[in-house]
Design a protein around this motif. Structure first.
Motif, PDB file in Angstrom:
ATOM      1  N   LEU A  67       2.787 113.667-106.709  1.00 63.44           N
ATOM      2  CA  LEU A  67       3.391 114.641-107.618  1.00 63.44           C
ATOM      3  C   LEU A  67       4.289 115.633-106.868  1.00 63.44           C
ATOM      4  O   LEU A  67       5.244 116.153-107.435  1.00 63.44           O
ATOM      5  CB  LEU A  67       2.309 115.404-108.387  1.00 63.44           C
ATOM      6  CG  LEU A  67       1.604 114.601-109.474  1.00 63.44           C
ATOM      7  CD1 LEU A  67       0.441 115.403-110.051  1.00 63.44           C
ATOM      8  CD2 LEU A  67       2.569 114.190-110.573  1.00 63.44           C
ATOM      9  N   GLU A  68       3.966 115.872-105.604  1.00 68.09           N
ATOM     10  CA  GLU A  68       4.795 116.752-104.777  1.00 68.09           C
ATOM     11  C   GLU A  68       6.084 116.059-104.347  1.00 68.09           C
ATOM     12  O   GLU A  68       6.945 116.678-103.733  1.00 68.09           O
ATOM     13  CB  GLU A  68       4.016 117.195-103.534  1.00 68.09           C
ATOM     14  CG  GLU A  68       2.865 118.127-103.841  1.00 68.09           C
ATOM     15  CD  GLU A  68       1.999 118.400-102.628  1.00 68.09           C
ATOM     16  OE1 GLU A  68       2.357 117.983-101.505  1.00 68.09           O
ATOM     17  OE2 GLU A  68       0.945 119.033-102.813  1.00 68.09           O
ATOM     18  N   GLY A  69       6.191 114.759-104.640  1.00 73.66           N
ATOM     19  CA  GLY A  69       7.401 114.022-104.305  1.00 73.66           C
ATOM     20  C   GLY A  69       7.398 113.409-102.921  1.00 73.66           C
ATOM     21  O   GLY A  69       8.438 112.985-102.418  1.00 73.66           O
ATOM     22  N   LYS A  70       6.215 113.330-102.297  1.00 72.77           N
ATOM     23  CA  LYS A  70       6.144 112.753-100.954  1.00 72.77           C
ATOM     24  C   LYS A  70       6.268 111.238-101.031  1.00 72.77           C
ATOM     25  O   LYS A  70       5.850 110.609-102.000  1.00 72.77           O
ATOM     26  CB  LYS A  70       4.828 113.129-100.284  1.00 72.77           C
ATOM     27  CG  LYS A  70       4.749 114.620 -99.995  1.00 72.77           C
ATOM     28  CD  LYS A  70       3.595 114.973 -99.126  1.00 72.77           C
ATOM     29  CE  LYS A  70       3.628 116.469 -98.869  1.00 72.77           C
ATOM     30  NZ  LYS A  70       2.718 116.846 -97.835  1.00 72.77           N
ATOM     31  N   SER A  71       6.842 110.650 -99.999  1.00 77.56           N
ATOM     32  CA  SER A  71       7.013 109.198 -99.943  1.00 77.56           C
ATOM     33  C   SER A  71       5.686 108.534 -99.601  1.00 77.56           C
ATOM     34  O   SER A  71       4.747 109.173 -99.118  1.00 77.56           O
ATOM     35  CB  SER A  71       8.047 108.837 -98.890  1.00 77.56           C
ATOM     36  OG  SER A  71       7.524 109.089 -97.595  1.00 77.56           O
ATOM     37  N   LEU A  72       5.629 107.219 -99.850  1.00 74.77           N
ATOM     38  CA  LEU A  72       4.427 106.455 -99.496  1.00 74.77           C
ATOM     39  C   LEU A  72       4.116 106.606 -98.014  1.00 74.77           C
ATOM     40  O   LEU A  72       2.962 106.748 -97.617  1.00 74.77           O
ATOM     41  CB  LEU A  72       4.617 104.972 -99.818  1.00 74.77           C
ATOM     42  CG  LEU A  72       4.677 104.591-101.289  1.00 74.77           C
ATOM     43  CD1 LEU A  72       4.957 103.106-101.427  1.00 74.77           C
ATOM     44  CD2 LEU A  72       3.399 104.958-102.000  1.00 74.77           C
ATOM     45  N   ARG A  73       5.152 106.574 -97.207  1.00 78.74           N
ATOM     46  CA  ARG A  73       4.968 106.680 -95.757  1.00 78.74           C
ATOM     47  C   ARG A  73       4.373 108.043 -95.374  1.00 78.74           C
ATOM     48  O   ARG A  73       3.461 108.125 -94.540  1.00 78.74           O
ATOM     49  CB  ARG A  73       6.298 106.476 -95.050  1.00 78.74           C
ATOM     50  CG  ARG A  73       6.176 106.460 -93.551  1.00 78.74           C
ATOM     51  CD  ARG A  73       7.463 106.065 -92.920  1.00 78.74           C
ATOM     52  NE  ARG A  73       7.687 104.642 -93.218  1.00 78.74           N
ATOM     53  CZ  ARG A  73       8.505 103.860 -92.567  1.00 78.74           C
ATOM     54  NH1 ARG A  73       9.220 104.344 -91.582  1.00 78.74           N
ATOM     55  NH2 ARG A  73       8.636 102.601 -92.878  1.00 78.74           N
ATOM     56  N   GLU A  74       4.890 109.111 -95.972  1.00 81.79           N
ATOM     57  CA  GLU A  74       4.360 110.447 -95.680  1.00 81.79           C
ATOM     58  C   GLU A  74       2.901 110.566 -96.114  1.00 81.79           C
ATOM     59  O   GLU A  74       2.075 111.122 -95.392  1.00 81.79           O
ATOM     60  CB  GLU A  74       5.176 111.517 -96.411  1.00 81.79           C
ATOM     61  CG  GLU A  74       6.559 111.738 -95.857  1.00 81.79           C
ATOM     62  CD  GLU A  74       7.351 112.716 -96.693  1.00 81.79           C
ATOM     63  OE1 GLU A  74       7.842 113.697 -96.114  1.00 81.79           O
ATOM     64  OE2 GLU A  74       7.468 112.500 -97.923  1.00 81.79           O
TER      65      GLU A  74
END
Length: 46
Positions: A15-22
């Motif tokens: 929901l914070e918009g972080k990528s899968l990698r992050e």
């Protein structure tokens, strides 16, 4: 199988918009695991 707090944390990061990698890096789960659980939690529409 992820439950409770772990699953909520994945959803929060998404929901914070972080990528899968992050998300994978911060949680210690593999990218495939993160992808699987985020995909499974998506609403299935008709």
């Amino acid at each position: 199988m992820l439950k409770g707090e772990s699953l909520l944390k994945l959803q929060e990061f998404a929901l914070e918009g972080k990528s899968l990698r992050e998300i994978a890096r911060e949680t210690g789960f593999s990218r495939n695991t993160v992808r699987k659980y985020l995909r499974d939690e998506q609403p299935h529409g008709q």
